[in-house]
Write an enzyme that holds these catalytic residues in place. Structure first.
Site, short mmCIF file in Angstrom:
data_model
loop_
_atom_site.label_atom_id
_atom_site.label_comp_id
_atom_site.label_asym_id
_atom_site.label_seq_id
_atom_site.Cartn_x
_atom_site.Cartn_y
_atom_site.Cartn_z
N HIS A 1 -10.75 -5.23 10.44
CA HIS A 1 -11.31 -5.20 9.09
C HIS A 1 -12.74 -4.68 9.04
O HIS A 1 -13.43 -4.88 8.04
CB HIS A 1 -11.32 -6.61 8.48
CG HIS A 1 -9.98 -7.17 8.15
ND1 HIS A 1 -9.19 -7.78 9.08
CD2 HIS A 1 -9.30 -7.24 6.99
CE1 HIS A 1 -8.07 -8.21 8.50
NE2 HIS A 1 -8.11 -7.89 7.24
N GLU B 1 0.80 -1.22 0.00
CA GLU B 1 0.00 0.00 0.00
C GLU B 1 0.84 1.27 0.00
O GLU B 1 0.47 2.26 -0.65
CB GLU B 1 -0.96 0.01 1.20
CG GLU B 1 -2.14 -0.94 1.06
CD GLU B 1 -1.80 -2.37 1.42
OE1 GLU B 1 -0.66 -2.63 1.84
OE2 GLU B 1 -2.68 -3.25 1.28
C1 LIG Z 1 -2.05 -4.38 4.45
C2 LIG Z 1 -3.02 -5.38 3.94
N1 LIG Z 1 -3.33 -5.36 2.63
C3 LIG Z 1 -4.20 -6.26 2.12
C4 LIG Z 1 -4.78 -7.20 2.93
C5 LIG Z 1 -5.77 -8.21 2.36
N2 LIG Z 1 -5.23 -9.57 2.38
C6 LIG Z 1 -5.58 -10.45 3.34
S1 LIG Z 1 -4.81 -11.91 3.15
C7 LIG Z 1 -3.96 -11.38 1.81
C8 LIG Z 1 -3.01 -12.30 1.11
C9 LIG Z 1 -1.81 -12.66 1.92
O1 LIG Z 1 -1.02 -13.54 1.19
P1 LIG Z 1 0.24 -14.24 1.83
O2 LIG Z 1 1.05 -13.26 2.60
O3 LIG Z 1 0.94 -14.95 0.74
O4 LIG Z 1 -0.34 -15.26 2.90
P2 LIG Z 1 -1.24 -16.54 2.64
O5 LIG Z 1 -2.65 -16.09 2.71
O6 LIG Z 1 -0.88 -17.11 1.32
O7 LIG Z 1 -0.91 -17.45 3.77
C10 LIG Z 1 -4.32 -10.07 1.49
C11 LIG Z 1 -3.80 -9.31 0.36
C12 LIG Z 1 -4.46 -7.15 4.31
N3 LIG Z 1 -5.01 -8.01 5.17
N4 LIG Z 1 -3.57 -6.25 4.78
#
Ligand SMILES: Cc1ncc(C[n+]2csc(CCOP(=O)(O)OP(=O)(O)O)c2C)c(N)n1
Ligand SMILES: [Mg+2]
Lengths: 382, 343
Positions: free
Chosen positions: A125, A56
């Site tokens: 959230h 972000e």
């Molecule tokens: C700062 C922020 N941006 C966006 C999100 C939305 N979001 C929640 S989970 C996720 C994906 C995370 O992916 P990863 O770090 O690869 O973890 P995984 O879910 O694959 O374990 C996103 C973008 C968030 N929670 N926080």
């Protein structure tokens, strides 16, 4: 010509129409336009529609840099909280650059994010963060409450030469409504009277507009005529329309999904207290979320958030000067048990509570605004 | 230096059991969306597919070492000894939940079991874990902090800032980058510069001049060896390491995002649902770490059929109990919502 559309669809329609109109508009964010089947991607190609990693600070900072050099970026942020990791870009970069350059540059960008997802998304959230963006001169804050407004305000936000935070309430996503087809632009800074009434003004934003309209409907069945005003843009704020409504009704209830302290409602209440005092026939009341984080469990979440019932009760209390408890007893602020014990120990209620945090500020208030006493004793001012 | 070769059969069977416990818990969670619609709210993320990586890493822990994952957090406390009953009750939003119904799936916390808490905001818990390592260093506790985060999280400033500080201050932390190829609905090839260049994500360690290594996260023993070396290094005062553990999450990112009262449940995995790559998903299912490890233990003669069956039955009962406990637990009283705002 108008067409039935969902709130979510209406925003997308505005983005597509504005991108067709102006080749400088670009659109990017996380988890969007992932496959060649994506409709935006098909229409505008990878040059203008991009997928961003979870970054972000860079996403918004890049939008600022692109905006001052000739693009009009729209950043899809999904949830307003995700903007917080880039707070510097939102609060201390985007709205400052024009001013600091003595008016030489402009920063036309839109930060699009959902908020207020009252569905068990818990502490990080489900928040309503518009009030945090209201105190940043140079930044515009838009909160649509209907599909038509969603479209018209998005078009205006994209055309605006300033950074605009466009916040849509998740709870309204599937809301249906008539939306004008083709070019439809609602000027920023103009409130809308969503329901005309004579007895009391209800000012609400986002999902709370829907709740307030439902409350107004119930009140109408009891012979109470409530006017519902939606500011639509919180910054700049259309104080005039709100004051005009209060001049007519003489009473004001504000409904805000955010916690009470430093809420948008509190700011609007202050404007009315200053500019509309002579018209007020009763104290202003705010129906807001409690000053807590949003809890996960449903009964807890319901307790924290404003609802139709609380709006109806508060309107009646203002109208009939009932000695019902204020929307939130002052004691509720003293949620910390030690503070409660200490406050209770001071019989006269005046002694300054020697404790950390907000209780220092709150304790003296306790004897000043016992809401119900104030309501009872308030002189009629017609 | 000891390695996974030194693990006795008891310990290996313990590891297998923990993997199974995580899987069974997650399957119960997933099934809840069908069997008790509405019981779980918000967004729930599962750790199926991550079991070998989680258990392989945590098997190297010393008694008081701390564990700090992201919001995809169910697997770790199960291994640490948290009560699955209380965990399940938390996911059901009940008063007996681990966090009394205040946190839900994304925010489990159990400090008594060396699990100080989680964040739903991507990348931020990497900084928290680094701070926990600061506590360990300042107080000279001898603890190592195990920090887990996804591939997507490595695109946050908090990742870069934290790893640099940890390297400069030589903090006792092990960073386990869980590369499951997806961040939510986005495949890694759309967003990671190292991946696009054909490099492993562990190359990011080079930016901080700390050790970086990539392991097969579907093999608990590979993970064990890499994490053990990193933990030893951290404990010796030599600072952090980055371990990329590669595995595949076997369920979709989370339950579908819907506005109530529209029901929600787990959709198909993104590989299929978004990208139409059925073979990719089938391949991942075929590489499921749990049957693989079970077969390995059987091949080595450490686990007999009957014993495997007994473990499976015990774990199934344990997790059935967790669901029953959650269903029987009363919801919290609404007025409790104003608790815990300030300490
Ligand atoms: C700062 C922020 N941006 C966006 C999100 C939305 N979001 C929640 S989970 C996720 C994906 C995370 O992916 P990863 O770090 O690869 O973890 P995984 O879910 O694959 O374990 C996103 C973008 C968030 N929670 N926080
Ligand atoms: Mg991932």
């Amino acid at each position: 010509m108008a067409r039935e559309m969902m709130y979510g669809e209406a925003m997308a329609a505005a983005i597509i129409e504005e991108m067709q109109r102006d080749p400088d508009v670009v659109f990017y964010g996380q988890n969007m336009a992932m496959t060649p089947r994506d409709p935006m991607l098909k229409l505008f190609g990878r040059n203008r529609v991009r997928i961003a990693p979870i970054s972000e600070t860079a996403e918004i900072g890049i939008a600022v840099g692109a905006a001052i050099t000739g693009l009009r970026p729209i950043v899809e942020l999904w949830m307003n909280e995700f903007m917080l990791v880039a707070m510097d870009q939102v609060v201390n970069e985007a709205p400052r650059l024009r001013y600091m350059s003595g008016g030489q540059v402009k920063v036309p960008l839109v930060l699009k994010a959902g908020f207020g997802f009252a569905a068990g998304w818990a502490g990080q959230h489900s928040n309503c963060l518009y009030h945090m963006m209201m105190g940043c001169p140079g930044l515009k804050v838009v909160v649509p409450s209907t599909p038509a407004d969603a479209k018209g305000l998005m078009a205006a936000a994209i055309r605006d030469d300033n950074p605009v935070v466009y916040l849509h309430n998740y709870m309204l996503t599937l809301e249906q409504g008539e939306v004008p087809e083709g070019e439809y632009v609602i000027p920023l800074g103009v409130a809308d009277v969503k329901r005309v009434g004579a007895d009391i003004t209800i000012v609400a934003t986002g999902w709370m507009v829907k709740k307030s309209l439902a409350a107004a409907e119930r009140l109408a069945a009891e012979g109470i005529s409530a006017e519902v005003v939606d500011p639509r843009t919180l910054a700049p704020l259309d104080v005039k329309t709100i004051i005009e409504s209060v001049r007519k009704t003489g009473r004001l209830v504000l409904v805000d999904q955010a916690p009470r302290h430093a809420s948008a409602a509190a700011i609007i209440a202050a404007e009315v207290a200053e500019h509309g005092f002579e018209s007020l026939r009763a104290p202003i009341r705010i129906v807001s979320a409690l000053d807590t984080s949003i809890p996960y469990s449903e009964p807890l979440e319901n307790h924290v958030l404003p609802n139709e019932e609380k709006i109806v009760e508060t309107v009646k209390a203002v109208l009939f000067k009932q000695a019902v408890p204020p929307e939130r007893p002052v004691e509720a602020y003293l949620s910390c048990p030690e503070v409660q014990a200490q406050a209770g120990a001071h019989q006269d209620g005046r002694r300054h509570v020697q404790h950390r945090g907000a209780s220092d500020v709150i304790a003296p208030v306790q004897q000043v605004v016992r809401g119900d006493e104030y309501l009872d004793g308030a002189p009629e001012r017609v | 230096m000891p390695t996974s070769d030194d693990l006795g059969s008891d310990r290996l069977i313990w590891m297998y059991t923990q993997m199974l416990r995580i899987r069974e818990f997650e399957e119960r969670v997933k099934r809840t969306f069908l069997e008790h619609p509405g019981a779980m709210r918000g967004h729930t993320h599962l750790g199926d597919g991550a079991e070998a990586s989680i258990v392989g890493a945590l098997a190297t822990r010393h008694e008081t070492d701390l564990v700090m994952p992201s919001y995809r957090c169910h697997g770790y406390p199960i291994v640490l000894g948290s009560s699955p009953c209380k965990m399940m009750a938390e996911l059901y939003g009940r008063s007996d939940g681990l966090c009394r119904g205040f946190g839900g799936s994304m925010h489990l916390a159990d400090p008594a079991h060396h699990f100080p808490g989680t964040s739903g905001i991507i990348g931020q818990s990497i900084a928290h874990a680094t701070g926990a390592a600061l506590t360990a260093q300042v107080k000279n506790t001898g603890q190592v902090v195990y920090c887990f985060f996804g591939d997507g999280s490595t695109k946050q400033g908090a990742f870069f800032e934290s790893l640099n500080m940890a390297a400069v201050w030589k903090l006792p932390v092990v960073y386990v980058l869980e590369n499951n190829e997806y961040q939510a609905y986005t495949h890694i090839s759309l967003e990671d510069a190292n991946h696009l260049a054909g490099d492993p994500l562990s190359k990011k360690a080079a930016a901080f001049s700390i050790p970086g290594i990539t392991v097969d996260g579907t093999d608990p023993l590979q993970v064990y060896d890499a994490v053990l070396a990193a933990a030893d290094r951290a404990r010796a005062g030599a600072g952090p390491s980055l371990i990329e553990s590669k595995f595949y999450r076997l369920s979709a990112h989370g339950n579908a995002i819907n506005v109530p009262p529209a029901p929600t449940q787990f959709p198909e995995h993104e590989a299929v649902g978004v990208y139409g790559k059925k073979s990719e998903y089938r391949q991942a299912q075929a590489a499921d770490p749990i049957p693989r490890f079970r077969d390995e233990l059987m091949r080595k003669g450490m686990l007999a059929d009957a014993e495997a069956q007994r473990i499976a039955d015990t774990v199934r009962c344990e997790m059935d109990d967790a669901v029953q406990f959650a269903l029987a637990s009363p919801p919290p009283a609404p007025e409790e919502a104003t608790n815990y705002v300030y300490a």
